[in-house]
Design a protein around this motif. Structure first.
Motif, short mmCIF file in Angstrom:
data_model
loop_
_atom_site.label_atom_id
_atom_site.label_comp_id
_atom_site.label_asym_id
_atom_site.label_seq_id
_atom_site.Cartn_x
_atom_site.Cartn_y
_atom_site.Cartn_z
N ASN A 183 0.91 -1.42 0.00
CA ASN A 183 0.03 -0.09 -0.20
C ASN A 183 0.95 1.22 -0.03
OD1 ASN A 183 -2.62 -1.63 0.52
ND2 ASN A 183 -1.40 -2.25 2.25
N ALA A 184 1.15 1.77 -1.35
CA ALA A 184 2.23 2.84 -1.42
C ALA A 184 1.50 4.45 -1.00
CB ALA A 184 2.62 2.80 -2.71
N ASP A 185 0.05 4.23 -1.08
CA ASP A 185 -0.53 5.74 -1.25
C ASP A 185 -1.81 5.73 -0.27
OD1 ASP A 185 -1.90 4.29 -2.86
OD2 ASP A 185 -2.28 5.67 -4.53
N ALA A 186 -1.84 5.13 0.59
CA ALA A 186 -2.97 5.13 1.62
C ALA A 186 -3.55 6.21 1.95
CB ALA A 186 -2.80 4.11 2.55
N ASP A 187 -4.74 6.88 1.61
CA ASP A 187 -5.34 7.58 2.54
C ASP A 187 -6.38 7.21 3.47
OD1 ASP A 187 -4.36 10.08 1.01
OD2 ASP A 187 -5.84 9.76 -0.40
N ILE A 229 -8.92 2.71 3.17
CA ILE A 229 -7.75 3.56 2.78
C ILE A 229 -7.84 4.52 1.52
CG2 ILE A 229 -6.05 2.03 4.05
CD1 ILE A 229 -5.31 0.85 1.24
N GLY A 230 -9.37 4.81 1.41
CA GLY A 230 -9.51 5.77 0.22
C GLY A 230 -10.54 5.25 -0.47
#
Lengths: 454, 454
Positions: A27-31, A60-61
């Motif tokens: 998960n490189a870009d979790a919001d 996560i987004g």
């Protein structure tokens, strides 16, 4: 007779990907996000304040709206319910919410409809605890063994745990509750930190945060691994040097490996004196985890944040696949399923070290861990609960950690409820897609596009 | 360069619960439904007709809109894609659609986001086959072993099946393809029927439908069980008497039992000469199925319609938990994951007998079974594919079964595509909530309420 008068479900997203907080090999870009459920009532708490229940599941987004839509169908079943009847039969509430065979088809008991169920039931449990003016862990610890077993979902578990065995575990834990609670109130529930070791952090930040973790009193530090073996060797060297030989180090691969690759990779890192490898492979792979565990000893195996229900935990335990059970309070169907997993883990003698971080997970797991020690397993041996210092400022009763001299621990929650209420201002600001933050972000992006075009 | 110009996603629901069609011990009131995905293009088929791809996943009513919402995020990634590039790299399409780690969190690879992925990828595969003017099974059977393995998702499988082993299986199946196809074109792919034995049917209907099944040429009949043991004994007696001793009888419990209960119940029914017990317990319980299988022999164990991904099938096979692999074309992530499971099953020597029924599943499984025989396992031993005679009239290229003297079989599909296109009139009529059928049903219900009030 006070009742539940309405349900509010909000898709809340925090732009954590901008700082690489939470970045790992999968998960490189979790919001960090949440489906946030509020059960409004016309009742009042014992102190006279308006009474509402608050629950969430962690996402996560993208897709948080999908979970929110499923939660709507489940939460609507609670509208009109009498509060006292609800609080008196939380096992029945669980059965009612899981009885819809049409929604069940979409899991069953997994994925979106189970995440949404967790959010709704977490809100119901927060409501029940607030109604009783107790923190959730205490509401549960004060139940008789029969009452606590009655709220647990033991379906599909009887080949590993019968109702009688569950009762025996709880009865055995009854003596000493007060002493154990007093111990926790002095020491706090043991916690470890993941904040130092996100994969997107550079070496200098990793070294600095690792040192700061030890200075803050942590005895356990966890690092993300699995993207590149050479990088992992370098980063583990940096972390081990920063924390010294006496602090426990764990690693987490977030499911990136096949089984043979997991074995090879962990063996290559085992010289750094690692307590556990977390999520070495697919979370569905019970037999794979068992194979990894056998092959990488003395490094131990931990998993559970993506373990989607009690049937999977049952098998992880039956197969001897895990040394640590990392259940997740946003993925399991709230207390009803969590208590079943605590009982299973106690039966098999495996420590429960809940997954936390994200949004609100730390707030919830402190209740679970305190309950486990006070009323279920009765043990702290090998127990250490995750703590990540992100986003607590958005909660009205945020978790607190402190070091009372024996290592950092969660301070035992004392406010009524499940600690899952968010500040209305936070919800309004980060509501997706129309909260103030996201509206402004879209305006900025549009301005940027305009500038590029001009 | 023709491209995908748009995506249409429809929630289609058929009111099957009114006739108790599809009723079983877990699902009493299923409204067979589908998330129906159409990929529109500006291209033409080789015959000059406008080209579109059609795919679906099967659901049973409420929550179909939740799956549709998830499908939207996945399908939108395909808009603007060049058709030739897409058809040439369906492995890449799969990887692109599964690369979103934010959506992955909501499974991973299970539940709503996996059902929706199946619908979208099924549409993409239908499109690729139509572009090639071939039925899907032939598009796949005509690939080289390397090409077919390249579309398969082998992630997390290497401890049970390496790429080299997969290639060896396909190479071994290459000789004899033409002969096997010729055999199927004479005989049809062996089919069994579930239409006789839904749990909501009364005894007289059960007896009549059982007799009619044998008269129609079926050699295998399946009954739903698991609600009440006494009823099951009576119903199995009726069915066995109606079909006689030479027809194979199977039973299906749709997950209602715990493991010990499954063992006890199946043993109590085993006097009726049963081939298999299907879904005896939780679909997640690999070890439970293995325990049941060991205990109820010679009755065999079948499962798979709720087996959510290839990692679960891997374990069912590794654990020796199943005698029959009943993969589902709406639950696995289309051809990319199905081929992986066909290869796993071939490696372990377990027959694949796909789950069908519902909406459009029969249309899809015929392609899977033909592919398996012609190009993967090369065997019909123990194979029999489910057929249920419901809702085929809504498809433009419905599956056909016939008895050519050796028992009923699916006629090998010959039209281009995956047989997944629905009649536009059917979609318009049963679209939920605003199709003609549902609008009228709401009006009627409102009239009924008015009459009651009056």
């Amino acid at each position: 007779m006070p009742t539940i008068t309405g349900v509010e479900i909000t898709d809340v997203r925090f732009p954590t990907s901008l700082q690489a907080d939470g970045s790992d090999a999968m998960n490189a870009d979790a919001d960090y996000s949440a489906v946030y459920v509020v059960l409004h009532t016309d009742g009042t708490a014992p102190d006279g304040a308006p009474l509402a229940g608050h629950g969430l599941t962690f996402t996560i987004g993208r897709g948080t709206d999908v979970v929110a839509l499923a939660a709507r169908y489940q939460a609507d079943l609670l509208v009109g319910r009498d509060l006292d009847e609800l609080a008196a039969d939380m096992g029945g509430v669980y059965r009612d919410l899981t009885a819809d065979s049409q929604l069940r088809w979409l899991g069953p008991e997994k994925g979106v409809v189970h995440l949404s169920l967790a959010a709704v039931l977490n809100a119901a449990w927060d409501l029940a605890a607030r109604r009783a003016a107790k923190p959730l862990w205490r509401l549960l610890a004060d139940l008789t063994p029969e009452q606590l077993v009655d709220v647990a979902d033991l379906r599909y578990l009887s080949d590993a745990l019968t109702r009688d065995e569950a009762l025996a575990i709880l009865r055995a834990a009854a003596p000493g509750k007060a002493e154990r609670l007093a111990h926790l109130e002095r020491r706090g529930y043991p916690a470890y930190t993941t904040s130092a070791g996100w994969l997107g952090y550079d070496d200098a930040k990793l070294a600095r945060l690792s040192r700061e973790a030890v200075e803050a009193g942590y005895r356990h530090v966890k690092l993300k691994v699995g993207a590149n073996l050479e990088d992992d060797v370098r980063r583990l060297g940096i972390a081990r040097e920063a924390i010294g030989p006496d602090i426990t180090l764990m690693i987490d691969a977030n499911q990136v490996w096949d089984v043979p690759q997991a074995i090879e990779w962990v063996r290559a890192l085992s010289g750094f004196d690692l307590l556990w490898i977390e999520e070495p492979t697919s979370p569905d792979d019970v037999l794979g985890h068992a194979a990894v565990r056998e092959a990488v000893a003395p490094v131990r195996v931990a998993t559970g944040e993506h373990c989607h229900n009690r049937v999977m935990f049952k098998q992880l335990l039956q197969a001897g696949a895990i040394d640590y059970c990392q259940l997740d309070t946003g993925r399991l169907a709230s207390v009803n399923e969590i208590v079943a997993v605590l009982l299973l883990a106690a039966k098999f003698g495996v420590p429960v070290c809940p997954h936390a971080g994200g949004v609100g997970l730390c707030e919830m797991v402190q209740h679970v861990s305190v309950l486990d020690y006070v009323a279920v397993s009765g043990s702290l041996d090998g127990r250490v609960t995750e703590f990540v210092d992100h986003l607590h400022e958005h909660f009205t009763d945020p978790c607190v950690v402190k070091d009372a001299g024996e290592g950092v621990g969660y301070v035992v929650p004392s406010e009524p409820g499940y600690s899952t209420q968010m500040h209305p201002e936070s919800v309004a600001r980060f509501r997706f897609p129309d909260g103030e933050y996201w509206s402004a972000a879209r305006l900025e992006a549009a301005d940027g596009d305009a500038a590029v075009s001009a």
